[in-house]
Write a protein that holds these residues in place. Sequence first.
Motif, short mmCIF file in Angstrom:
data_model
loop_
_atom_site.label_atom_id
_atom_site.label_comp_id
_atom_site.label_asym_id
_atom_site.label_seq_id
_atom_site.Cartn_x
_atom_site.Cartn_y
_atom_site.Cartn_z
N GLU A 144 36.17 56.56 40.23
CA GLU A 144 36.66 55.68 39.22
C GLU A 144 35.60 54.95 39.79
O GLU A 144 35.73 53.71 40.62
CB GLU A 144 38.47 55.60 40.18
CG GLU A 144 39.85 54.84 39.09
CD GLU A 144 40.18 54.15 39.43
OE1 GLU A 144 41.53 53.34 39.14
OE2 GLU A 144 40.64 54.83 40.53
N ALA A 145 36.13 53.96 38.16
CA ALA A 145 34.93 53.06 38.21
C ALA A 145 35.93 51.81 37.81
O ALA A 145 36.74 51.56 37.03
CB ALA A 145 34.30 53.18 36.62
N LEU A 146 35.60 50.72 39.14
CA LEU A 146 37.03 50.01 38.98
C LEU A 146 36.11 48.71 38.08
O LEU A 146 34.97 48.26 38.99
CB LEU A 146 37.60 49.28 40.10
CG LEU A 146 37.88 50.69 40.52
CD1 LEU A 146 38.66 49.34 42.22
CD2 LEU A 146 39.43 50.99 40.20
N THR A 147 37.12 48.06 37.76
CA THR A 147 36.29 46.67 36.36
C THR A 147 35.44 45.77 37.79
O THR A 147 36.52 45.45 38.19
CB THR A 147 37.28 46.45 36.04
OG1 THR A 147 36.88 47.24 34.60
CG2 THR A 147 36.24 45.47 34.76
N MET A 148 34.83 45.11 37.61
CA MET A 148 34.36 43.30 38.54
C MET A 148 33.84 42.13 37.61
O MET A 148 33.81 42.57 36.41
CB MET A 148 33.17 44.30 39.01
CG MET A 148 33.28 45.30 40.16
SD MET A 148 31.95 45.00 41.65
CE MET A 148 32.09 43.96 41.63
N VAL A 149 34.00 41.50 37.68
CA VAL A 149 33.63 40.40 37.54
C VAL A 149 32.93 39.53 37.75
O VAL A 149 32.30 39.48 38.97
CB VAL A 149 35.31 38.98 37.70
CG1 VAL A 149 35.52 38.58 38.80
CG2 VAL A 149 35.01 37.81 36.60
N GLU A 150 31.93 38.83 36.95
CA GLU A 150 30.30 37.89 37.60
C GLU A 150 30.73 36.94 37.00
O GLU A 150 31.12 35.96 35.97
CB GLU A 150 29.65 39.27 37.01
CG GLU A 150 29.59 38.60 35.19
CD GLU A 150 28.02 39.21 35.14
OE1 GLU A 150 27.10 39.60 35.98
OE2 GLU A 150 27.64 39.10 33.92
N ALA A 151 29.62 35.50 37.55
CA ALA A 151 29.90 34.78 37.43
C ALA A 151 28.04 34.48 37.53
O ALA A 151 27.24 34.87 38.42
CB ALA A 151 30.70 33.27 38.25
N VAL A 152 27.37 33.41 36.02
CA VAL A 152 26.10 33.79 35.90
C VAL A 152 25.87 32.04 36.11
O VAL A 152 26.31 31.69 35.14
CB VAL A 152 25.57 34.37 35.12
CG1 VAL A 152 23.72 34.14 35.05
CG2 VAL A 152 26.13 36.07 35.42
N ALA A 153 25.02 31.21 37.16
CA ALA A 153 25.12 29.51 37.02
C ALA A 153 23.75 30.01 35.71
O ALA A 153 23.15 30.43 35.45
CB ALA A 153 24.43 29.43 38.11
#
Length: 299
Positions: A144-153
Amino acid sequence: MSLAPRAVLVHRRTEYEELLARHGTHGQAAFFLSSRGRSIEEVARRHHRTREALRDVAAAVPLTWRSSRVERADLDRFLFAPEDVVVVVGQDGLVANAAKYLSGQPVVGIDTDPGRNPGVLVRHRRTDAAALLRAATAAGRTVEALTMVEAVADDTQRLVALNEIYLGPPGHQTARYRLGPDGRTDPGEAQASSGVLVGTGTGATGWLRSLWLERGSTTPLPAPSDPRLLWFVREAWPSPATGTSLVSGELNRGQGLRLTVESDRIVVFGDGMESDALELTWGQSVRLGISATALRLVV
Protein backbone atom coordinates in the motif's frame (compact mmCIF):
# COMPACT_ATOMS: atom_id res chain seq x y z
CA MET A 1 25.88 -9.36 -9.26
CA SER A 2 22.99 -8.15 -7.11
CA LEU A 3 23.25 -8.09 -3.35
CA ALA A 4 21.13 -10.33 -1.17
CA PRO A 5 18.30 -8.48 0.57
CA ARG A 6 19.05 -6.98 3.97
CA ALA A 7 16.44 -7.06 6.73
CA VAL A 8 16.70 -3.88 8.83
CA LEU A 9 14.93 -4.24 12.17
CA VAL A 10 13.81 -0.86 13.51
CA HIS A 11 13.01 -0.68 17.22
CA ARG A 12 13.09 1.75 20.11
CA ARG A 13 13.99 1.65 23.78
CA THR A 14 11.17 0.34 25.93
CA GLU A 15 9.71 2.20 28.90
CA TYR A 16 11.44 -0.33 31.15
CA GLU A 17 14.83 0.37 29.55
CA GLU A 18 14.28 4.10 30.00
CA LEU A 19 13.47 3.55 33.68
CA LEU A 20 16.68 1.53 34.13
CA ALA A 21 18.69 4.22 32.35
CA ARG A 22 17.35 6.78 34.80
CA HIS A 23 17.38 4.79 38.05
CA GLY A 24 20.19 2.29 37.49
CA THR A 25 18.62 -0.99 38.64
CA HIS A 26 15.30 -2.82 38.55
CA GLY A 27 14.97 -2.48 42.32
CA GLN A 28 15.52 1.26 42.35
CA ALA A 29 13.07 1.75 39.48
CA ALA A 30 10.50 -0.44 41.25
CA PHE A 31 10.93 1.57 44.48
CA PHE A 32 10.53 4.87 42.61
CA LEU A 33 7.24 3.73 41.06
CA SER A 34 5.89 2.02 44.20
CA SER A 35 6.49 5.20 46.22
CA ARG A 36 4.06 6.86 43.81
CA GLY A 37 1.45 4.14 43.97
CA ARG A 38 2.47 2.43 40.72
CA SER A 39 3.90 -0.96 39.85
CA ILE A 40 6.81 -1.80 37.58
CA GLU A 41 5.41 -5.23 36.71
CA GLU A 42 3.28 -4.22 33.72
CA VAL A 43 6.11 -2.09 32.33
CA ALA A 44 8.47 -5.07 32.67
CA ARG A 45 5.96 -7.40 30.98
CA ARG A 46 5.67 -5.05 27.99
CA HIS A 47 9.46 -4.91 27.80
CA HIS A 48 9.74 -8.70 27.71
CA ARG A 49 7.04 -8.95 25.03
CA THR A 50 8.98 -6.47 22.90
CA ARG A 51 12.28 -8.33 23.38
CA GLU A 52 10.59 -11.64 22.49
CA ALA A 53 9.13 -10.10 19.35
CA LEU A 54 12.56 -8.79 18.29
CA ARG A 55 14.10 -12.24 18.84
CA ASP A 56 11.35 -13.98 16.87
CA VAL A 57 11.57 -11.54 13.96
CA ALA A 58 15.37 -11.78 13.87
CA ALA A 59 15.10 -15.57 13.79
CA ALA A 60 12.64 -15.37 10.87
CA VAL A 61 15.15 -13.61 8.58
CA PRO A 62 16.18 -16.07 5.80
CA LEU A 63 19.69 -17.48 6.22
CA THR A 64 20.75 -16.16 2.81
CA TRP A 65 19.86 -12.58 3.76
CA ARG A 66 21.92 -10.01 5.56
CA SER A 67 20.47 -8.31 8.63
CA SER A 68 20.94 -5.21 10.74
CA ARG A 69 19.25 -3.35 13.57
CA VAL A 70 18.74 0.35 14.21
CA GLU A 71 17.30 2.08 17.25
CA ARG A 72 14.90 5.00 16.82
CA ALA A 73 17.39 7.53 18.20
CA ASP A 74 19.93 6.52 15.53
CA LEU A 75 17.66 6.63 12.48
CA ASP A 76 19.03 9.96 11.25
CA ARG A 77 22.55 8.43 11.15
CA PHE A 78 21.65 5.08 9.58
CA LEU A 79 22.21 4.55 5.86
CA PHE A 80 19.34 2.59 4.29
CA ALA A 81 20.12 0.79 1.02
CA PRO A 82 17.85 0.15 -2.00
CA GLU A 83 17.79 -3.63 -1.38
CA ASP A 84 16.65 -3.28 2.26
CA VAL A 85 13.43 -4.70 3.65
CA VAL A 86 12.57 -2.55 6.66
CA VAL A 87 10.88 -4.37 9.55
CA VAL A 88 9.47 -2.04 12.18
CA VAL A 89 9.02 -3.89 15.47
CA GLY A 90 7.00 -1.73 17.86
CA GLN A 91 4.27 0.89 17.71
CA ASP A 92 2.53 2.65 14.82
CA GLY A 93 4.49 5.82 15.48
CA LEU A 94 7.77 4.02 14.92
CA VAL A 95 6.78 3.38 11.28
CA ALA A 96 6.28 7.12 10.82
CA ASN A 97 9.65 7.82 12.49
CA ALA A 98 11.41 5.51 10.02
CA ALA A 99 9.45 6.58 6.93
CA LYS A 100 11.20 9.94 6.50
CA TYR A 101 14.56 8.21 5.98
CA LEU A 102 13.37 5.76 3.31
CA SER A 103 13.21 6.00 -0.48
CA GLY A 104 10.76 3.32 -1.58
CA GLN A 105 11.97 0.29 0.40
CA PRO A 106 9.17 -2.11 1.44
CA VAL A 107 8.16 -1.78 5.09
CA VAL A 108 6.72 -4.51 7.31
CA GLY A 109 5.03 -3.44 10.55
CA ILE A 110 5.13 -5.91 13.47
CA ASP A 111 2.93 -5.12 16.49
CA THR A 112 4.71 -5.97 19.74
CA ASP A 113 1.69 -5.30 21.94
CA PRO A 114 -1.58 -6.22 20.15
CA GLY A 115 -4.59 -4.61 21.76
CA ARG A 116 -2.56 -1.75 23.21
CA ASN A 117 -1.42 -0.36 19.85
CA PRO A 118 -4.06 0.72 17.30
CA GLY A 119 -2.29 -1.37 14.66
CA VAL A 120 -2.86 1.12 11.83
CA LEU A 121 0.70 0.75 10.51
CA VAL A 122 1.98 -2.22 12.52
CA ARG A 123 -0.65 -4.58 11.20
CA HIS A 124 1.04 -7.96 11.67
CA ARG A 125 2.03 -10.36 14.43
CA ARG A 126 5.55 -11.59 15.04
CA THR A 127 4.54 -15.13 13.99
CA ASP A 128 3.88 -13.78 10.49
CA ALA A 129 7.38 -12.36 10.05
CA ALA A 130 8.87 -15.17 7.94
CA ALA A 131 6.01 -15.14 5.42
CA LEU A 132 6.02 -11.33 5.27
CA LEU A 133 9.74 -11.16 4.58
CA ARG A 134 9.37 -13.60 1.69
CA ALA A 135 6.38 -11.64 0.37
CA ALA A 136 8.28 -8.35 0.58
CA THR A 137 10.80 -9.49 -2.04
CA ALA A 138 8.45 -11.57 -4.21
CA ALA A 139 7.39 -10.45 -7.67
CA GLY A 140 3.93 -8.91 -7.64
CA ARG A 141 4.04 -8.28 -3.89
CA THR A 142 1.10 -6.39 -2.43
CA VAL A 143 2.04 -3.04 -0.94
CA GLU A 144 0.00 0.00 0.00
CA ALA A 145 1.53 3.30 -1.10
CA LEU A 146 0.89 5.84 1.66
CA THR A 147 1.07 9.53 0.75
CA MET A 148 3.81 11.58 2.39
CA VAL A 149 4.25 15.34 2.83
CA GLU A 150 7.46 17.23 2.10
CA ALA A 151 8.98 20.59 2.95
CA VAL A 152 11.63 22.01 0.60
CA ALA A 153 13.48 25.15 1.70
CA ASP A 154 14.96 27.74 -0.65
CA ASP A 155 18.46 26.54 0.30
CA THR A 156 17.55 23.00 -0.93
CA GLN A 157 17.08 21.51 2.56
CA ARG A 158 14.34 18.88 2.35
CA LEU A 159 12.28 17.03 4.93
CA VAL A 160 9.55 14.43 4.42
CA ALA A 161 7.02 12.97 6.86
CA LEU A 162 4.32 10.32 6.91
CA ASN A 163 1.84 11.97 9.29
CA GLU A 164 2.46 15.70 9.33
CA ILE A 165 4.98 18.49 9.12
CA TYR A 166 4.90 21.30 11.66
CA LEU A 167 6.38 24.75 11.09
CA GLY A 168 6.59 27.14 14.01
CA PRO A 169 8.61 28.78 16.76
CA PRO A 170 11.15 26.63 18.63
CA GLY A 171 9.63 27.61 21.98
CA HIS A 172 6.38 29.24 23.07
CA GLN A 173 6.86 32.51 21.22
CA THR A 174 4.82 33.67 18.25
CA ALA A 175 5.95 32.81 14.74
CA ARG A 176 5.77 35.58 12.16
CA TYR A 177 5.73 34.77 8.46
CA ARG A 178 3.93 35.27 5.16
CA LEU A 179 1.71 32.50 3.82
CA GLY A 180 0.15 31.88 0.45
CA PRO A 181 -0.19 29.46 -2.48
CA ASP A 182 3.07 28.55 -4.16
CA GLY A 183 3.62 30.09 -7.61
CA ARG A 184 1.93 33.43 -7.00
CA THR A 185 3.86 36.66 -7.43
CA ASP A 186 2.48 38.39 -4.32
CA PRO A 187 4.33 37.75 -1.03
CA GLY A 188 1.31 36.21 0.71
CA GLU A 189 -0.58 37.17 3.85
CA ALA A 190 1.42 38.36 6.85
CA GLN A 191 0.53 36.20 9.85
CA ALA A 192 1.40 35.74 13.51
CA SER A 193 0.55 32.35 15.01
CA SER A 194 1.82 29.39 17.00
CA GLY A 195 2.60 27.55 13.77
CA VAL A 196 1.30 25.75 10.70
CA LEU A 197 0.52 22.03 10.39
CA VAL A 198 0.34 20.20 7.05
CA GLY A 199 -0.87 16.59 7.28
CA THR A 200 -1.62 13.46 5.29
CA GLY A 201 -4.34 10.82 5.39
CA THR A 202 -2.16 8.67 7.64
CA GLY A 203 -1.91 11.61 10.04
CA ALA A 204 -5.68 12.08 9.91
CA THR A 205 -6.04 9.83 12.96
CA GLY A 206 -3.81 12.06 15.09
CA TRP A 207 -2.78 15.72 15.33
CA LEU A 208 -4.37 16.67 12.01
CA ARG A 209 -7.70 15.24 13.13
CA SER A 210 -7.54 17.29 16.35
CA LEU A 211 -7.25 20.53 14.40
CA TRP A 212 -9.87 19.37 11.89
CA LEU A 213 -12.35 18.72 14.71
CA GLU A 214 -11.48 21.94 16.53
CA ARG A 215 -12.21 24.01 13.42
CA GLY A 216 -15.38 22.11 12.56
CA SER A 217 -13.97 21.68 9.06
CA THR A 218 -16.33 20.44 6.36
CA THR A 219 -13.45 19.31 4.12
CA PRO A 220 -13.30 15.50 4.20
CA LEU A 221 -10.20 14.06 5.81
CA PRO A 222 -8.00 12.25 3.26
CA ALA A 223 -7.44 8.49 3.32
CA PRO A 224 -3.83 7.29 3.78
CA SER A 225 -3.33 6.64 0.06
CA ASP A 226 -5.16 9.76 -1.17
CA PRO A 227 -2.91 12.24 -3.05
CA ARG A 228 -4.26 15.05 -0.89
CA LEU A 229 -3.07 17.06 2.13
CA LEU A 230 -4.87 19.32 4.60
CA TRP A 231 -3.24 22.26 6.35
CA PHE A 232 -4.19 24.46 9.31
CA VAL A 233 -2.74 27.57 10.91
CA ARG A 234 -2.72 27.29 14.70
CA GLU A 235 -4.08 30.25 16.67
CA ALA A 236 -3.64 32.94 14.04
CA TRP A 237 -3.60 36.41 15.61
CA PRO A 238 -5.44 39.32 13.94
CA SER A 239 -3.77 42.72 14.17
CA PRO A 240 -3.25 45.82 12.02
CA ALA A 241 -0.17 44.11 10.55
CA THR A 242 -1.28 40.44 10.45
CA GLY A 243 -4.30 38.70 8.94
CA THR A 244 -6.36 35.57 9.44
CA SER A 245 -7.95 34.98 6.03
CA LEU A 246 -5.72 31.99 5.17
CA VAL A 247 -6.00 29.58 8.10
CA SER A 248 -6.81 26.24 6.45
CA GLY A 249 -6.86 24.57 3.08
CA GLU A 250 -6.25 21.55 0.90
CA LEU A 251 -3.32 20.63 -1.33
CA ASN A 252 -3.58 18.22 -4.24
CA ARG A 253 -0.71 16.78 -6.26
CA GLY A 254 1.22 19.57 -7.98
CA GLN A 255 -0.06 22.24 -5.58
CA GLY A 256 2.05 23.86 -2.89
CA LEU A 257 1.87 26.15 0.12
CA ARG A 258 4.67 28.67 0.55
CA LEU A 259 5.75 30.16 3.87
CA THR A 260 8.30 32.99 4.08
CA VAL A 261 9.88 33.54 7.49
CA GLU A 262 9.64 36.92 9.20
CA SER A 263 10.89 35.76 12.62
CA ASP A 264 14.41 35.23 13.95
CA ARG A 265 13.96 31.47 13.67
CA ILE A 266 11.34 28.91 12.66
CA VAL A 267 11.78 25.15 12.98
CA VAL A 268 10.33 22.58 10.60
CA PHE A 269 10.01 18.98 11.76
CA GLY A 270 8.00 15.90 10.85
CA ASP A 271 6.20 13.25 12.88
CA GLY A 272 7.42 14.54 16.23
CA MET A 273 11.14 14.13 15.41
CA GLU A 274 12.22 17.50 16.82
CA SER A 275 15.83 16.35 17.03
CA ASP A 276 15.98 16.18 13.23
CA ALA A 277 14.50 19.52 12.19
CA LEU A 278 15.18 22.18 9.58
CA GLU A 279 15.93 25.64 10.93
CA LEU A 280 14.94 28.67 8.86
CA THR A 281 15.81 32.30 9.53
CA TRP A 282 14.37 35.68 8.54
CA GLY A 283 13.78 35.95 4.81
CA GLN A 284 13.97 32.26 3.98
CA SER A 285 11.02 30.48 2.38
CA VAL A 286 9.82 26.89 2.32
CA ARG A 287 7.35 25.05 0.07
CA LEU A 288 4.98 22.40 1.42
CA GLY A 289 3.35 19.81 -0.80
CA ILE A 290 2.91 16.11 -1.61
CA SER A 291 6.19 14.20 -1.70
CA ALA A 292 7.16 12.17 -4.76
CA THR A 293 8.23 9.48 -2.28
CA ALA A 294 5.53 7.25 -0.75
CA LEU A 295 5.79 4.78 2.10
CA ARG A 296 5.42 1.28 0.65
CA LEU A 297 3.74 -0.71 3.42
CA VAL A 298 3.59 -4.48 2.93
CA VAL A 299 0.03 -5.67 3.48
